[in-house]
Design a protein around this motif. Structure first.
Motif, PDB file in Angstrom:
ATOM      1  N   ARG A   1      -0.305  -6.183   7.491  1.00  0.00           N
ATOM      2  CA  ARG A   1       0.406  -7.032   6.539  1.00  0.00           C
ATOM      3  C   ARG A   1       1.891  -6.737   6.622  1.00  0.00           C
ATOM      4  O   ARG A   1       2.284  -5.571   6.730  1.00  0.00           O
ATOM      5  CB  ARG A   1      -0.062  -6.760   5.109  1.00  0.00           C
ATOM      6  CG  ARG A   1      -1.559  -6.747   4.957  1.00  0.00           C
ATOM      7  CD  ARG A   1      -2.027  -6.495   3.562  1.00  0.00           C
ATOM      8  NE  ARG A   1      -1.610  -5.218   2.998  1.00  0.00           N
ATOM      9  CZ  ARG A   1      -2.066  -4.741   1.847  1.00  0.00           C
ATOM     10  NH1 ARG A   1      -2.943  -5.434   1.142  1.00  0.00           N
ATOM     11  NH2 ARG A   1      -1.655  -3.585   1.388  1.00  0.00           N
ATOM     12  N   GLY A   2       2.689  -7.767   6.545  1.00  0.00           N
ATOM     13  CA  GLY A   2       4.136  -7.607   6.488  1.00  0.00           C
ATOM     14  C   GLY A   2       4.642  -8.018   5.125  1.00  0.00           C
ATOM     15  O   GLY A   2       4.322  -9.107   4.652  1.00  0.00           O
ATOM     16  N   HIS A   3       5.394  -7.129   4.477  1.00  0.00           N
ATOM     17  CA  HIS A   3       5.915  -7.402   3.129  1.00  0.00           C
ATOM     18  C   HIS A   3       7.422  -7.267   3.112  1.00  0.00           C
ATOM     19  O   HIS A   3       7.959  -6.261   3.581  1.00  0.00           O
ATOM     20  CB  HIS A   3       5.363  -6.382   2.116  1.00  0.00           C
ATOM     21  CG  HIS A   3       3.903  -6.465   1.902  1.00  0.00           C
ATOM     22  ND1 HIS A   3       3.195  -5.464   1.296  1.00  0.00           N
ATOM     23  CD2 HIS A   3       2.993  -7.417   2.185  1.00  0.00           C
ATOM     24  CE1 HIS A   3       1.925  -5.797   1.220  1.00  0.00           C
ATOM     25  NE2 HIS A   3       1.783  -6.969   1.764  1.00  0.00           N
ATOM     26  N   LEU A   4       8.091  -8.241   2.541  1.00  0.00           N
ATOM     27  CA  LEU A   4       9.509  -8.134   2.241  1.00  0.00           C
ATOM     28  C   LEU A   4       9.630  -8.219   0.730  1.00  0.00           C
ATOM     29  O   LEU A   4       9.395  -9.267   0.134  1.00  0.00           O
ATOM     30  CB  LEU A   4      10.312  -9.262   2.913  1.00  0.00           C
ATOM     31  CG  LEU A   4      11.815  -9.264   2.618  1.00  0.00           C
ATOM     32  CD1 LEU A   4      12.466  -7.947   3.055  1.00  0.00           C
ATOM     33  CD2 LEU A   4      12.477 -10.457   3.278  1.00  0.00           C
ATOM     34  N   TRP A   5       9.935  -7.071   0.124  1.00  0.00           N
ATOM     35  CA  TRP A   5      10.100  -6.981  -1.319  1.00  0.00           C
ATOM     36  C   TRP A   5      11.562  -6.706  -1.599  1.00  0.00           C
ATOM     37  O   TRP A   5      12.311  -6.332  -0.698  1.00  0.00           O
ATOM     38  CB  TRP A   5       9.244  -5.853  -1.886  1.00  0.00           C
ATOM     39  CG  TRP A   5       7.763  -6.024  -1.686  1.00  0.00           C
ATOM     40  CD1 TRP A   5       7.118  -7.045  -1.073  1.00  0.00           C
ATOM     41  CD2 TRP A   5       6.743  -5.118  -2.115  1.00  0.00           C
ATOM     42  NE1 TRP A   5       5.754  -6.837  -1.089  1.00  0.00           N
ATOM     43  CE2 TRP A   5       5.500  -5.663  -1.729  1.00  0.00           C
ATOM     44  CE3 TRP A   5       6.760  -3.909  -2.796  1.00  0.00           C
ATOM     45  CZ2 TRP A   5       4.291  -5.040  -2.001  1.00  0.00           C
ATOM     46  CZ3 TRP A   5       5.554  -3.287  -3.065  1.00  0.00           C
ATOM     47  CH2 TRP A   5       4.330  -3.857  -2.681  1.00  0.00           C
TER      48      TRP A   5
ATOM     49  N   GLU B   1       5.547  -2.617   6.835  1.00  0.00           N
ATOM     50  CA  GLU B   1       4.437  -3.067   7.662  1.00  0.00           C
ATOM     51  C   GLU B   1       3.278  -2.136   7.354  1.00  0.00           C
ATOM     52  O   GLU B   1       3.361  -0.929   7.590  1.00  0.00           O
ATOM     53  CB  GLU B   1       4.788  -2.992   9.147  1.00  0.00           C
ATOM     54  CG  GLU B   1       3.661  -3.517  10.012  1.00  0.00           C
ATOM     55  CD  GLU B   1       4.010  -3.479  11.471  1.00  0.00           C
ATOM     56  OE1 GLU B   1       4.521  -4.492  11.980  1.00  0.00           O
ATOM     57  OE2 GLU B   1       3.792  -2.416  12.094  1.00  0.00           O
ATOM     58  N   GLU B   2       2.212  -2.711   6.804  1.00  0.00           N
ATOM     59  CA  GLU B   2       1.059  -1.930   6.357  1.00  0.00           C
ATOM     60  C   GLU B   2      -0.168  -2.256   7.196  1.00  0.00           C
ATOM     61  O   GLU B   2      -0.356  -3.397   7.601  1.00  0.00           O
ATOM     62  CB  GLU B   2       0.733  -2.251   4.892  1.00  0.00           C
ATOM     63  CG  GLU B   2       1.856  -1.969   3.942  1.00  0.00           C
ATOM     64  CD  GLU B   2       1.543  -2.419   2.534  1.00  0.00           C
ATOM     65  OE1 GLU B   2       2.284  -1.989   1.635  1.00  0.00           O
ATOM     66  OE2 GLU B   2       0.593  -3.201   2.310  1.00  0.00           O
ATOM     67  N   ARG B   3      -0.996  -1.238   7.389  1.00  0.00           N
ATOM     68  CA  ARG B   3      -2.252  -1.393   8.136  1.00  0.00           C
ATOM     69  C   ARG B   3      -3.402  -0.956   7.235  1.00  0.00           C
ATOM     70  O   ARG B   3      -3.384   0.123   6.656  1.00  0.00           O
ATOM     71  CB  ARG B   3      -2.200  -0.538   9.399  1.00  0.00           C
ATOM     72  CG  ARG B   3      -3.430  -0.594  10.258  1.00  0.00           C
ATOM     73  CD  ARG B   3      -3.232   0.194  11.554  1.00  0.00           C
ATOM     74  NE  ARG B   3      -2.435   1.402  11.405  1.00  0.00           N
ATOM     75  CZ  ARG B   3      -2.924   2.599  11.051  1.00  0.00           C
ATOM     76  NH1 ARG B   3      -4.207   2.756  10.831  1.00  0.00           N
ATOM     77  NH2 ARG B   3      -2.109   3.636  10.945  1.00  0.00           N
TER      78      ARG B   3
ATOM     79  N   VAL C   1       1.521   2.716   5.406  1.00  0.00           N
ATOM     80  CA  VAL C   1       2.733   2.023   5.823  1.00  0.00           C
ATOM     81  C   VAL C   1       3.125   2.626   7.165  1.00  0.00           C
ATOM     82  O   VAL C   1       3.458   3.808   7.251  1.00  0.00           O
ATOM     83  CB  VAL C   1       3.865   2.184   4.788  1.00  0.00           C
ATOM     84  CG1 VAL C   1       5.156   1.564   5.303  1.00  0.00           C
ATOM     85  CG2 VAL C   1       3.458   1.565   3.454  1.00  0.00           C
ATOM     86  N   ASP C   2       3.040   1.827   8.215  1.00  0.00           N
ATOM     87  CA  ASP C   2       3.377   2.310   9.556  1.00  0.00           C
ATOM     88  C   ASP C   2       4.874   2.254   9.831  1.00  0.00           C
ATOM     89  O   ASP C   2       5.406   3.090  10.548  1.00  0.00           O
ATOM     90  CB  ASP C   2       2.635   1.498  10.618  1.00  0.00           C
ATOM     91  CG  ASP C   2       1.150   1.805  10.647  1.00  0.00           C
ATOM     92  OD1 ASP C   2       0.761   2.960  10.372  1.00  0.00           O
ATOM     93  OD2 ASP C   2       0.365   0.883  10.946  1.00  0.00           O
ATOM     94  N   ARG C   3       5.545   1.242   9.273  1.00  0.00           N
ATOM     95  CA  ARG C   3       6.996   1.104   9.453  1.00  0.00           C
ATOM     96  C   ARG C   3       7.595   0.564   8.165  1.00  0.00           C
ATOM     97  O   ARG C   3       6.950  -0.221   7.468  1.00  0.00           O
ATOM     98  CB  ARG C   3       7.315   0.137  10.598  1.00  0.00           C
ATOM     99  CG  ARG C   3       6.782   0.599  11.923  1.00  0.00           C
ATOM    100  CD  ARG C   3       7.167  -0.270  13.095  1.00  0.00           C
ATOM    101  NE  ARG C   3       7.162  -1.691  12.783  1.00  0.00           N
ATOM    102  CZ  ARG C   3       7.692  -2.610  13.560  1.00  0.00           C
ATOM    103  NH1 ARG C   3       8.290  -2.272  14.677  1.00  0.00           N
ATOM    104  NH2 ARG C   3       7.629  -3.888  13.243  1.00  0.00           N
ATOM    105  N   SER C   4       8.844   0.973   7.887  1.00  0.00           N
ATOM    106  CA  SER C   4       9.497   0.475   6.681  1.00  0.00           C
ATOM    107  C   SER C   4      11.005   0.631   6.764  1.00  0.00           C
ATOM    108  O   SER C   4      11.526   1.448   7.516  1.00  0.00           O
ATOM    109  CB  SER C   4       8.980   1.229   5.446  1.00  0.00           C
ATOM    110  OG  SER C   4       9.391   2.579   5.479  1.00  0.00           O
ATOM    111  N   LEU C   5      11.677  -0.179   5.972  1.00  0.00           N
ATOM    112  CA  LEU C   5      13.107  -0.059   5.715  1.00  0.00           C
ATOM    113  C   LEU C   5      13.288  -0.182   4.212  1.00  0.00           C
ATOM    114  O   LEU C   5      12.882  -1.194   3.652  1.00  0.00           O
ATOM    115  CB  LEU C   5      13.901  -1.166   6.419  1.00  0.00           C
ATOM    116  CG  LEU C   5      14.065  -1.031   7.919  1.00  0.00           C
ATOM    117  CD1 LEU C   5      14.717  -2.278   8.476  1.00  0.00           C
ATOM    118  CD2 LEU C   5      14.854   0.200   8.287  1.00  0.00           C
ATOM    119  N   PRO C   6      13.811   0.790   3.527  1.00  0.00           N
ATOM    120  CA  PRO C   6      14.284   2.054   4.071  1.00  0.00           C
ATOM    121  C   PRO C   6      13.136   2.864   4.665  1.00  0.00           C
ATOM    122  O   PRO C   6      11.976   2.674   4.283  1.00  0.00           O
ATOM    123  CB  PRO C   6      14.905   2.753   2.856  1.00  0.00           C
ATOM    124  CG  PRO C   6      14.254   2.128   1.670  1.00  0.00           C
ATOM    125  CD  PRO C   6      13.898   0.735   2.057  1.00  0.00           C
TER     126      PRO C   6
END
Length: 170
Positions: A53-57, A63-65, A79-84
């Motif tokens: 899943r891709g989330h922009l909050w 990016e969650e698996r 969460v495999d990747r994130s910003l921050p």
């Protein structure tokens, strides 16, 4: 690393609550969520194990698996990747039938990945923002499934808990 938990009872059947909260595109009904999409289907179900899943909050991009999927009782993700950037050990939603509907408990264990300041930023900034965001998502689910709103006289506010103690309501 901080553990953050938000709970809410939603006056709807467990299957309906599970389906709503595991369908990431519903999250845009929260004012704190900009965009959500399923970028890879899971095994046996769109949001099953292996789904991405891709989330922009408003608080960032994630990016969650999905790592566990047991309808209608629980789902887990990382969460495999994130910003921050963050370190994330656990994301879990559990669902239980209770008097008055379905109790949802949403827990995450994470930390902002910034040298020297990560723990402080997590505790002072990320924890209250994450619990608030989870709370608005549970409120959106409640409204969608029951038509409930804060202005209708029902006390439906989510309870945020951190590290086993009650956090102040905002």
């Amino acid at each position: 690393m901080e553990t953050m938990t938000v709970e809410r009872v939603i006056d709807a059947p467990i299957g309906d609550v599970f389906a709503w909260l595991t369908t990431t595109t519903n999250y845009t009904r929260s004012p704190l969520v900009v965009r959500c999409r399923l970028t890879r289907r899971g095994e046996g179900a769109p949001y099953g194990v292996g789904a991405v899943r891709g989330h922009l909050w408003l608080i960032g991009w994630f990016e969650e698996r999905i790592t566990a999927y047991d309808p209608p009782y629980s789902t887990e993700y990382v969460v495999d990747r994130s910003l921050p950037p963050s370190r994330h050990e656990l994301g879990r939603m559990t669902f239980a039938e209770v008097d008055g509907g379905t109790r949802v408990r949403w827990t995450t264990r994470a930390e902002v990945r910034v040298p020297l300041l990560g723990a402080l930023l997590t505790r002072r900034v990320a924890r209250p923002v994450i619990t608030r965001t989870f709370g608005t998502l549970l409120e959106a689910a409640d409204t969608a499934l029951t038509g409930a709103s804060a202005g209708r006289g029902r006390s439906r506010a989510p309870r945020a808990r951190t590290g086993g103690r009650q956090a102040p309501r905002g």
